[in-house]
Design a protein around this motif. Structure first.
Motif, PDB file in Angstrom:
ATOM      1  N   SER A 185       0.837  -1.198   0.000  1.00 40.53           N
ATOM      2  CA  SER A 185       0.000   0.000   0.000  1.00 40.53           C
ATOM      3  C   SER A 185       0.873   1.250   0.000  1.00 40.53           C
ATOM      4  O   SER A 185       2.076   1.196   0.258  1.00 40.53           O
ATOM      5  N   HIS A 186       0.236   2.368  -0.254  1.00 38.46           N
ATOM      6  CA  HIS A 186       0.935   3.646  -0.253  1.00 38.46           C
ATOM      7  C   HIS A 186       1.277   4.095   1.169  1.00 38.46           C
ATOM      8  O   HIS A 186       1.994   5.068   1.344  1.00 38.46           O
ATOM      9  N   ASN A 187       0.781   3.382   2.175  1.00 30.70           N
ATOM     10  CA  ASN A 187       1.171   3.681   3.552  1.00 30.70           C
ATOM     11  C   ASN A 187       2.652   3.390   3.769  1.00 30.70           C
ATOM     12  O   ASN A 187       3.275   3.941   4.666  1.00 30.70           O
ATOM     13  N   LYS A 188       3.177   2.465   2.948  1.00 31.88           N
ATOM     14  CA  LYS A 188       4.616   2.146   2.971  1.00 31.88           C
ATOM     15  C   LYS A 188       5.162   2.429   1.575  1.00 31.88           C
ATOM     16  O   LYS A 188       5.621   1.537   0.866  1.00 31.88           O
ATOM     17  N   GLU A 189       5.103   3.686   1.194  1.00 31.27           N
ATOM     18  CA  GLU A 189       5.436   4.127  -0.163  1.00 31.27           C
ATOM     19  C   GLU A 189       6.847   3.734  -0.595  1.00 31.27           C
ATOM     20  O   GLU A 189       7.048   3.267  -1.713  1.00 31.27           O
ATOM     21  N   ILE A 190       7.819   3.902   0.272  1.00 34.35           N
ATOM     22  CA  ILE A 190       9.217   3.616  -0.097  1.00 34.35           C
ATOM     23  C   ILE A 190       9.377   2.133  -0.431  1.00 34.35           C
ATOM     24  O   ILE A 190       9.964   1.771  -1.455  1.00 34.35           O
ATOM     25  N   GLU A 191       8.826   1.272   0.410  1.00 37.76           N
ATOM     26  CA  GLU A 191       8.913  -0.173   0.169  1.00 37.76           C
ATOM     27  C   GLU A 191       8.184  -0.551  -1.127  1.00 37.76           C
ATOM     28  O   GLU A 191       8.705  -1.318  -1.943  1.00 37.76           O
ATOM     29  N   LEU A 192       7.002  -0.003  -1.318  1.00 37.18           N
ATOM     30  CA  LEU A 192       6.225  -0.252  -2.533  1.00 37.18           C
ATOM     31  C   LEU A 192       7.042   0.115  -3.767  1.00 37.18           C
ATOM     32  O   LEU A 192       7.178  -0.678  -4.696  1.00 37.18           O
ATOM     33  N   ARG A 193       7.595   1.305  -3.786  1.00 39.49           N
ATOM     34  CA  ARG A 193       8.344   1.796  -4.953  1.00 39.49           C
ATOM     35  C   ARG A 193       9.638   1.023  -5.183  1.00 39.49           C
ATOM     36  O   ARG A 193      10.018   0.784  -6.331  1.00 39.49           O
ATOM     37  N   GLU A 194      10.322   0.631  -4.117  1.00 39.97           N
ATOM     38  CA  GLU A 194      11.562  -0.128  -4.283  1.00 39.97           C
ATOM     39  C   GLU A 194      11.310  -1.466  -4.972  1.00 39.97           C
ATOM     40  O   GLU A 194      12.010  -1.829  -5.913  1.00 39.97           O
ATOM     41  N   VAL A 195      10.315  -2.196  -4.489  1.00 40.87           N
ATOM     42  CA  VAL A 195      10.003  -3.495  -5.084  1.00 40.87           C
ATOM     43  C   VAL A 195       9.464  -3.313  -6.502  1.00 40.87           C
ATOM     44  O   VAL A 195       9.858  -4.023  -7.432  1.00 40.87           O
ATOM     45  N   GLU A 196       8.591  -2.362  -6.675  1.00 43.44           N
ATOM     46  CA  GLU A 196       8.008  -2.060  -7.989  1.00 43.44           C
ATOM     47  C   GLU A 196       9.111  -1.715  -8.997  1.00 43.44           C
ATOM     48  O   GLU A 196       9.108  -2.245 -10.118  1.00 43.44           O
TER      49      GLU A 196
END
Length: 147
Positions: free
Chosen positions: A125-136
């Motif tokens: 989720s966007h609540n953990k934006e940094i993690e989302l973007r890194e994996v993405e």
């Protein structure tokens, strides 16, 4: 992982979306029997869904509606059975505009939003934006190098 397409998609768009989701599925070790449905919808439909479910009164390029809480929930499923992961709704005109803004081909931007939508379908989720973007970003590098 399989995709069910609902709405307006060209053959090459389907092929590129399938390639992206396959790379995603391999990265996360998601069964090839699992599937999701991607719907092509209007801006009005996207705005309505976004308002009703996420309290945002605007259309967006992709909305995801997962059937499972998170990735760990998926790991508990039988990989030998077909399992529906959820639904994704995309707006072609917004994808096209974003492709132009980022100087990408339409199919490249479509691949990106498929991956972004899948991230949400497995619990990011966007609540953990940094993690989302890194994996993405890691997955997108694989997608665009193999495409």
């Amino acid at each position: 992982m399989k995709i069910n397409f609902n709405g307006y998609f060209y053959k090459n768009e389907k092929q590129k979306a399938i390639e992206a989701s396959s790379i995603f599925g391999k990265h996360f070790k998601i069964s090839e029997k699992f599937y999701f449905t991607v719907h092509s919808v209007t801006k009005n439909k996207s705005q309505s869904l976004n308002k009703d479910y996420f309290k945002k009164n605007k259309p967006t390029d992709v909305l995801s509606f997962p059937l499972y809480k998170n990735y760990n929930s998926l790991l508990k499923l039988d990989p030998n059975r077909e399992e529906d992961l959820g639904d994704m709704f995309i707006v072609r005109s917004i994808v096209k505009r974003n492709a132009e803004n980022y100087q990408k081909l339409f199919v490249e931007e479509l691949q990106y939003i498929i991956i972004h939508g899948l991230m949400h379908l497995i619990g990011y989720s966007h609540n953990k934006e940094i993690e989302l973007r890194e994996v993405e970003n890691k997955i997108m590098k694989m997608v665009w190098n193999e495409s």
